[in-house]
Design a protein around this motif. Structure first.
Motif, PDB file in Angstrom:
ATOM      1  N   VAL A 188       0.858  -1.185   0.000  1.00  0.00           N
ATOM      2  CA  VAL A 188       0.000   0.000   0.000  1.00  0.00           C
ATOM      3  C   VAL A 188       0.894   1.236   0.000  1.00  0.00           C
ATOM      4  O   VAL A 188       1.702   1.431   0.915  1.00  0.00           O
ATOM      5  N   SER A 189       0.763   2.068  -0.970  1.00  0.00           N
ATOM      6  CA  SER A 189       1.656   3.210  -1.136  1.00  0.00           C
ATOM      7  C   SER A 189       1.516   4.232  -0.009  1.00  0.00           C
ATOM      8  O   SER A 189       0.411   4.491   0.476  1.00  0.00           O
ATOM      9  N   THR A 190       2.638   4.812   0.386  1.00  0.00           N
ATOM     10  CA  THR A 190       2.649   5.954   1.299  1.00  0.00           C
ATOM     11  C   THR A 190       3.166   7.204   0.581  1.00  0.00           C
ATOM     12  O   THR A 190       3.535   8.184   1.226  1.00  0.00           O
ATOM     13  N   ASP A 191       3.182   7.169  -0.744  1.00  0.00           N
ATOM     14  CA  ASP A 191       3.710   8.293  -1.520  1.00  0.00           C
ATOM     15  C   ASP A 191       2.949   9.589  -1.244  1.00  0.00           C
ATOM     16  O   ASP A 191       3.548  10.661  -1.103  1.00  0.00           O
ATOM     17  N   GLU A 192       1.619   9.496  -1.174  1.00  0.00           N
ATOM     18  CA  GLU A 192       0.826  10.712  -1.014  1.00  0.00           C
ATOM     19  C   GLU A 192       1.052  11.366   0.341  1.00  0.00           C
ATOM     20  O   GLU A 192       1.243  12.579   0.433  1.00  0.00           O
ATOM     21  N   VAL A 193       1.044  10.574   1.405  1.00  0.00           N
ATOM     22  CA  VAL A 193       1.227  11.175   2.723  1.00  0.00           C
ATOM     23  C   VAL A 193       2.639  11.738   2.860  1.00  0.00           C
ATOM     24  O   VAL A 193       2.848  12.794   3.485  1.00  0.00           O
ATOM     25  N   ARG A 194       3.615  11.081   2.240  1.00  0.00           N
ATOM     26  CA  ARG A 194       4.981  11.609   2.265  1.00  0.00           C
ATOM     27  C   ARG A 194       5.067  12.934   1.492  1.00  0.00           C
ATOM     28  O   ARG A 194       5.684  13.892   1.951  1.00  0.00           O
ATOM     29  N   ALA A 195       4.428  12.992   0.339  1.00  0.00           N
ATOM     30  CA  ALA A 195       4.457  14.212  -0.466  1.00  0.00           C
ATOM     31  C   ALA A 195       3.773  15.368   0.262  1.00  0.00           C
ATOM     32  O   ALA A 195       4.268  16.504   0.241  1.00  0.00           O
ATOM     33  N   GLU A 196       2.663  15.089   0.920  1.00  0.00           N
ATOM     34  CA  GLU A 196       1.952  16.156   1.626  1.00  0.00           C
ATOM     35  C   GLU A 196       2.719  16.610   2.864  1.00  0.00           C
ATOM     36  O   GLU A 196       2.684  17.796   3.217  1.00  0.00           O
ATOM     37  N   ALA A 197       3.407  15.694   3.542  1.00  0.00           N
ATOM     38  CA  ALA A 197       4.239  16.092   4.678  1.00  0.00           C
ATOM     39  C   ALA A 197       5.388  16.974   4.211  1.00  0.00           C
ATOM     40  O   ALA A 197       5.728  17.978   4.856  1.00  0.00           O
TER      41      ALA A 197
END
Length: 408
Positions: free
Chosen positions: A79-88
């Motif tokens: 499950v990707s964590t790309d979005e939460v990393r980008a928003e952080a």
């Protein structure tokens, strides 16, 4: 504030082990700033006291002080964590240098453990009151990436009802929608551990990321009152949590209820695992999952999903698979009556999840719904807590495994 700004090496981690149950009796009563900040409460302990323990002594929630081993492992969830990393990353980029200095901590810093649901607790980080509209948008985009739509709505509505209540009792200096704080631990990364914390009155979200793994506990969500009107919108909170609990208890046979109901009366506050209880010993009690029928087990899973489902949908599904694998060893207990209008407490407890729902005594916002502080428990003052027992709150178990392999 014992801040460690992105430094290397293992920092000492302190855990507050003192009591901090209800908002009402243990908090400082001194006036707060416009942002809701208090004049006391840190760093030596939380409201009601608290004794820090060393990082090496952290165990997390256990039944008897002994950690059950080999429950968690560093692995890919898919499950990707790309979005939460980008928003952080975008949130941090929107902050000024001074704001970053207030907000950033080492991923191993003891700041993880210094959260509280009490309004007057002195918090680190940057508050919503400190942020411009653009920065607030970036902060809520981070929450949106980490939470489900339902979780984000609940988070925002807890904040809004805090404002509503403050207006009703004419104490918006202490109770408002700006007194919620962000901290970021570590540097948002695809491989290295990092996370963030968002907390204030009746709300604490601890969100840890390692690769594509996420641990979102401890999570505290509560409210006083449970309903109100914000800018013309009627808000009602914790209906799902209330009804799902009633569905479980009322699906049980009389014999099963005898095991599940530990007290038929509800006269005080019952929660055990809120702020500064990171090493609490909470024995199993109630009816065991292995004794339930398939229909009853499904109702129990439905109840758990109400809470787990506050995190993003993909990682919620990962967590629910973990929960289901331990359903036989999951216990459900209850205090109070079981009719539709009852005021009650319940606990779901397994090796990998602990959930508490507590209808509390009226607290400092009691006047907002016509009650007197310290009276009988009410559905207008709800506390809920979600924990990951046996050492993986704040993903401490995964973090230790990661560091033991020589990563930093």
């Amino acid at each position: 504030m014992n801040r460690v700004l992105l430094s290397g090496g293992v920092a000492a981690v302190a855990v507050m082990a003192g009591a901090c149950g209800s908002d009402g009796g243990s908090a400082s009563s001194s006036p707060s700033s416009a942002a809701g900040g208090p004049s006391s409460g840190r760093p030596g302990g939380g409201p009601g006291g608290g004794t820090p323990v060393a990082y090496a002594d952290f165990k997390g929630i256990t039944t008897d002080g002994t950690v059950v081993e080999d429950l968690y492992s560093v692995h890919s969830t898919g499950v990707s964590t790309d979005e939460v990393r980008a928003e952080a990353t975008a949130f941090l980029a929107a902050l000024s240098a001074d704001q970053k200095a207030e907000t950033l901590f080492d991923v191993e810093a003891d700041e993880w453990f210094k959260w509280s649901n009490v309004h007057s607790y002195e918090r680190a980080g940057v508050s919503l009151a400190d942020l411009s509209d653009v920065q607030k948008t970036a902060g809520f985009a981070l929450l949106q990436a980490g939470l489900s739509a339902r979780g984000l709505k609940q988070t925002r509505n807890i904040i809004r009802l805090n404002q509503v209540a403050g207006e009703l009792i004419k104490q918006t200096d202490q109770f408002n929608e700006e007194a919620y704080y962000f901290t970021v631990m570590g540097t948002p990364s695809a491989t290295a551990p990092w996370g963030f914390q968002f907390e204030g009155h009746h709300l604490a979200i601890n969100y840890f990321v390692l690769g594509d793994q996420v641990v979102m506990t401890p999570t505290f969500m509560g409210t006083e009152p449970a309903s109100g009107t914000y800018n013309g919108e009627e808000i009602v909170l914790f209906t799902d949590e209330t009804q799902a609990g009633l569905a479980v208890i009322n699906s049980l046979t009389s014999t099963q209820q005898e095991k599940a109901i530990v007290s038929s009366s509800k006269t005080g506050d019952n929660e055990k695992s809120a702020a500064f209880q990171d090493n609490a010993q909470i024995p199993y009690q109630g009816v065991q999952g292995s004794t339930l029928t398939s229909a009853q087990r499904q109702k129990l899973l439905d109840l758990i999903e109400v809470y787990v489902g506050n995190m993003d949908d993909g990682h919620a599904k990962v967590k629910m698979k973990e929960v289901a694998a331990h359903l036989d060893d999951t216990y459900f207990s209850w205090a109070g009556a079981t009719d539709d209008d009852a005021v009650f407490y319940y606990r779901v407890h397994s090796p990998v999840i602990l959930i508490e729902y507590d209808a509390q005594q009226p607290g400092p916002l009691a006047a907002s719904y016509g009650a007197a502080q310290g009276g009988a428990p009410t559905r207008n003052h709800i506390h809920t807590v979600v924990r990951t027992p046996n050492g993986n709150d704040y993903s401490m178990d995964l973090l230790k495994q990661h560091l033991e392999t020589g990563h930093s």
